[in-house]
Motif scaffolding. Structure first.
Motif, PDB file in Angstrom:
ATOM      1  N   LEU A  63       0.781  -1.003  -0.114  1.00  0.00           N
ATOM      2  CA  LEU A  63       0.024   0.135  -0.228  1.00  0.00           C
ATOM      3  C   LEU A  63       0.632   1.287  -0.053  1.00  0.00           C
ATOM      4  O   LEU A  63       1.930   1.798   0.975  1.00  0.00           O
ATOM      5  N   ASN A  64       0.365   2.129  -1.120  1.00  0.00           N
ATOM      6  CA  ASN A  64       1.529   3.502  -0.885  1.00  0.00           C
ATOM      7  C   ASN A  64       0.503   4.397  -0.340  1.00  0.00           C
ATOM      8  O   ASN A  64       0.624   5.516   0.456  1.00  0.00           O
ATOM      9  N   VAL A  65      -1.166   4.126  -0.721  1.00  0.00           N
ATOM     10  CA  VAL A  65      -1.205   5.572  -0.574  1.00  0.00           C
ATOM     11  C   VAL A  65      -3.161   4.792   0.208  1.00  0.00           C
ATOM     12  O   VAL A  65      -3.759   2.838  -0.728  1.00  0.00           O
ATOM     13  N   ILE A  66      -3.871   4.846   1.135  1.00  0.00           N
ATOM     14  CA  ILE A  66      -4.929   4.310   1.387  1.00  0.00           C
ATOM     15  C   ILE A  66      -6.592   6.142   1.295  1.00  0.00           C
ATOM     16  O   ILE A  66      -5.731   6.541   1.307  1.00  0.00           O
ATOM     17  N   ALA A  67      -7.311   5.706  -0.189  1.00  0.00           N
ATOM     18  CA  ALA A  67      -7.875   6.736   0.391  1.00  0.00           C
ATOM     19  C   ALA A  67      -9.696   6.507   0.178  1.00  0.00           C
ATOM     20  O   ALA A  67      -9.993   5.965   0.056  1.00  0.00           O
ATOM     21  N   PRO A  68     -10.184   6.852   1.434  1.00  0.00           N
ATOM     22  CA  PRO A  68     -10.994   6.663   2.142  1.00  0.00           C
ATOM     23  C   PRO A  68     -12.415   7.637   1.579  1.00  0.00           C
ATOM     24  O   PRO A  68     -12.002   8.530   0.971  1.00  0.00           O
ATOM     25  N   THR A  69     -13.610   6.842   1.770  1.00  0.00           N
ATOM     26  CA  THR A  69     -14.238   8.263   1.542  1.00  0.00           C
ATOM     27  C   THR A  69     -14.631   8.861   1.820  1.00  0.00           C
ATOM     28  O   THR A  69     -15.468   9.872   2.226  1.00  0.00           O
ATOM     29  N   HIS A  70     -14.157   8.974   3.151  1.00  0.00           N
ATOM     30  CA  HIS A  70     -14.388  10.151   4.132  1.00  0.00           C
ATOM     31  C   HIS A  70     -13.135  10.590   4.836  1.00  0.00           C
ATOM     32  O   HIS A  70     -12.474   9.126   5.250  1.00  0.00           O
ATOM     33  N   GLY A  71     -12.716  11.241   5.505  1.00  0.00           N
ATOM     34  CA  GLY A  71     -11.313  12.054   5.815  1.00  0.00           C
ATOM     35  C   GLY A  71     -10.520  11.874   4.851  1.00  0.00           C
ATOM     36  O   GLY A  71     -11.308  12.096   3.631  1.00  0.00           O
ATOM     37  N   PRO A  72      -9.018  12.411   5.637  1.00  0.00           N
ATOM     38  CA  PRO A  72      -7.868  13.105   4.809  1.00  0.00           C
ATOM     39  C   PRO A  72      -7.567  11.086   4.256  1.00  0.00           C
ATOM     40  O   PRO A  72      -7.175   9.783   4.615  1.00  0.00           O
ATOM     41  N   ILE A  73      -6.392  11.486   2.874  1.00  0.00           N
ATOM     42  CA  ILE A  73      -6.067  10.542   2.263  1.00  0.00           C
ATOM     43  C   ILE A  73      -4.471   9.903   2.643  1.00  0.00           C
ATOM     44  O   ILE A  73      -3.456  11.209   2.729  1.00  0.00           O
ATOM     45  N   TRP A  74      -4.263   8.967   3.078  1.00  0.00           N
ATOM     46  CA  TRP A  74      -3.279   8.202   4.008  1.00  0.00           C
ATOM     47  C   TRP A  74      -1.986   8.009   2.570  1.00  0.00           C
ATOM     48  O   TRP A  74      -1.815   7.060   2.768  1.00  0.00           O
ATOM     49  N   ARG A  75      -1.430   9.246   2.444  1.00  0.00           N
ATOM     50  CA  ARG A  75      -0.475   8.584   1.325  1.00  0.00           C
ATOM     51  C   ARG A  75       0.901   8.773   2.323  1.00  0.00           C
ATOM     52  O   ARG A  75       2.061   8.305   1.212  1.00  0.00           O
ATOM     53  N   THR A  76       1.669   9.581   2.833  1.00  0.00           N
ATOM     54  CA  THR A  76       2.805   8.929   3.379  1.00  0.00           C
ATOM     55  C   THR A  76       2.595   8.498   4.433  1.00  0.00           C
ATOM     56  O   THR A  76       3.682   7.569   4.631  1.00  0.00           O
ATOM     57  N   SER A  77       1.513   8.232   5.484  1.00  0.00           N
ATOM     58  CA  SER A  77       1.630   7.053   6.412  1.00  0.00           C
ATOM     59  C   SER A  77       0.430   6.374   6.368  1.00  0.00           C
ATOM     60  O   SER A  77      -0.671   6.397   7.925  1.00  0.00           O
ATOM     61  N   PRO A  78      -0.211   5.141   5.073  1.00  0.00           N
ATOM     62  CA  PRO A  78      -1.294   4.553   5.669  1.00  0.00           C
ATOM     63  C   PRO A  78      -1.260   3.834   6.562  1.00  0.00           C
ATOM     64  O   PRO A  78      -1.973   3.386   7.332  1.00  0.00           O
ATOM     65  N   LYS A  79       0.046   3.009   7.532  1.00  0.00           N
ATOM     66  CA  LYS A  79      -0.216   2.027   8.328  1.00  0.00           C
ATOM     67  C   LYS A  79      -0.543   2.883  10.063  1.00  0.00           C
ATOM     68  O   LYS A  79      -1.214   2.306  10.364  1.00  0.00           O
ATOM     69  N   THR A  80      -0.652   4.027   9.704  1.00  0.00           N
ATOM     70  CA  THR A  80      -0.713   4.821  10.939  1.00  0.00           C
ATOM     71  C   THR A  80      -2.557   4.660  11.482  1.00  0.00           C
ATOM     72  O   THR A  80      -3.129   4.473  11.962  1.00  0.00           O
ATOM     73  N   ILE A  81      -3.261   4.490   9.734  1.00  0.00           N
ATOM     74  CA  ILE A  81      -4.471   4.329  10.008  1.00  0.00           C
ATOM     75  C   ILE A  81      -4.987   2.999  10.010  1.00  0.00           C
ATOM     76  O   ILE A  81      -6.081   2.570  10.479  1.00  0.00           O
ATOM     77  N   VAL A  82      -4.834   2.154   9.642  1.00  0.00           N
ATOM     78  CA  VAL A  82      -4.658   0.682   9.255  1.00  0.00           C
ATOM     79  C   VAL A  82      -3.961   0.276  11.008  1.00  0.00           C
ATOM     80  O   VAL A  82      -5.322  -0.436  11.905  1.00  0.00           O
ATOM     81  N   ASP A  83      -2.869   0.802  12.076  1.00  0.00           N
ATOM     82  CA  ASP A  83      -2.772   0.760  13.120  1.00  0.00           C
ATOM     83  C   ASP A  83      -3.882   1.021  13.969  1.00  0.00           C
ATOM     84  O   ASP A  83      -4.636   0.430  14.831  1.00  0.00           O
ATOM     85  N   TYR A  84      -4.832   2.069  13.524  1.00  0.00           N
ATOM     86  CA  TYR A  84      -5.616   3.078  14.322  1.00  0.00           C
ATOM     87  C   TYR A  84      -6.587   1.863  14.498  1.00  0.00           C
ATOM     88  O   TYR A  84      -7.872   1.382  15.492  1.00  0.00           O
ATOM     89  N   TYR A  85      -7.376   0.802  12.930  1.00  0.00           N
ATOM     90  CA  TYR A  85      -8.681   0.224  13.242  1.00  0.00           C
ATOM     91  C   TYR A  85      -8.132  -1.254  13.696  1.00  0.00           C
ATOM     92  O   TYR A  85      -9.030  -2.238  14.327  1.00  0.00           O
TER      93      TYR A  85
END
Length: 399
Positions: free
Chosen positions: A218-240
């Motif tokens: 994963l280079n980018v996680i692009a959800p339908t709400h909130g910011p697009i995670w291009r620098t640290s997609p791992k951050t949002i995965v870790d939250y979940y």
């Protein structure tokens, strides 16, 4: 199209901000607004991934035109059919009548039901691929995160995961689109509030989905709400990952329902005891004043929970009844629980919380404390014991 709204050279953000809607799903407060993210890929074939809510359709269609000019849209990929993401579908179909609508088998029942659209469907199943030319898309079915038809689209070329509502959160995008352009701490609160209120019930399913997606590059996680995670997609995965495992921080949330202040007096007293015993994160909420979504978000965040209620018509105070109902519905596990309350000629509040405790199976701290008329020395002494024990447990055992 302004390059500042592009994720990659051929992948564009065509989402919108909504600062006018006051309640998400007509229930959850949007004090900080919300965004509806939609994406457009310009290749040999043009593909749009999800649309936006119906109140932003005109603005949305102008964004599509701005990117592609007179080109046609070949595909609309529908990851999620909730109307805040599908609400502009009918207008998009009218503008591009030859466009194929890509979804899984369950998607099309929703489309027929919501919008009476019955043709130009292209069905995909788990692992199917769609070739746009340079971009190769792959589909992953993720039912019940958080509707039956939900799926995710993975751009194998650019390594972008279009994740629909997963990895999203409340909050408008105020200039910054990407995680490196915004205050992530601000969005962490709003993402957790979104998760704990919208997605939380399906945490076991989230865990299974994370396991399936874990192998993706994963280079980018692009959800339908909130910011697009291009620098640290791992951050949002870790939250979940953390929230879906029911992990929590050191802290205590005290929620109470009161009519004339006696139960509130008990809440403030036990909060002081907990603070005196070294716990800095103590949150005290009057269930009648603070919206449920903020209360649930903090309960999802912190390990200790103390619930209190006066008696009301021989039952629990109505605002606390809503708190208990939603907590039970979310299926949250692994919390420490204390119980207190107040009655006059008959009880009902504390016994209702005790019944809730039996259902959720959280670890009880001490016995229930119920004052009659007003709290007196006996109840205050019991609150001291509860506060000390709760403080010790959350300090020794944060998850």
């Amino acid at each position: 199209m302004d390059c500042r709204l592009s994720i990659m050279e051929r992948v564009h953000w065509i989402g919108v901000n909504d600062r006018e809607t006051t309640l998400f799903e007509n229930f959850w407060p949007l004090d900080r607004g919300v965004c509806y993210n939609s994406y457009l890929i310009t290749d040999e074939k043009v593909a749009i991934i999800d649309t936006v809510k119906f109140n932003k359709t005109e603005q949305y269609l102008s964004k599509v035109k701005e990117v592609i000019g007179d080109r046609k849209v070949d595909y609309l990929i529908v990851n999620h059919m909730e109307p805040d993401h599908s609400g502009s579908m009918k207008a998009l179909v009218a503008a591009y009548p030859d466009m194929q609508i890509v979804g899984n088998k369950k998607t099309f029942d929703f489309i027929r039901g919501f919008y009476d659209i019955t043709e130009n469907f292209l069905e995909v199943a788990e692992g199917d691929e769609l070739d746009l030319g340079y971009h190769k898309l792959k589909f992953f079915l993720t039912p019940m995160i958080h509707w039956p038809e939900t799926m995710m689209t993975y751009d194998q070329t650019e390594k972008i995961l279009f994740s629909m509502d997963a990895f999203g959160g409340f909050g408008s995008l105020d200039g910054g689109l990407f995680d490196d352009e915004v205050n992530v701490e601000f969005y962490e609160d709003e993402i957790r509030r979104y998760y704990s209120n919208i997605v939380a019930k399906y945490s076991p399913i989230v865990q299974r989905a994370l396991g399936r997606l874990g192998a993706l590059d994963l280079n980018v996680i692009a959800p339908t709400h909130g910011p697009i995670w291009r620098t640290s997609p791992k951050t949002i995965v870790d939250y979940y990952d953390k929230w879906s495992r029911y992990e929590a921080e050191e802290g205590v949330v005290i929620v109470y329902g009161t009519m004339y202040g006696n139960t509130a007096k008990m809440a403030d007293y036990v909060a002081r005891i907990i603070s005196e015993n070294g716990v800095k994160n103590v949150r005290v909420y009057d269930a009648s004043k603070t919206h449920l979504s903020y209360i649930l978000s903090d309960i999802w965040r912190f390990k200790g929970v103390i619930l209190g209620s006066c008696a009301y018509n021989m039952n629990i105070f109505p605002a606390m009844e809503l708190v208990l109902s939603k907590l039970e519905h979310t299926g949250l596990k692994n919390r420490y629980l204390g119980v207190f309350g107040n009655k006059s000629w008959s009880g009902g509040g504390v016994s209702a919380i005790d019944a809730f405790a039996e259902k959720v199976k959280w670890e009880r701290i001490g016995s229930s404390i119920e004052a009659t008329y007003t709290p007196k020395d006996e109840e205050f002494k019991a609150l001291v014991k509860l506060g000390k024990e709760m403080a010790q447990r959350v300090k020794d055992n944060p998850l």
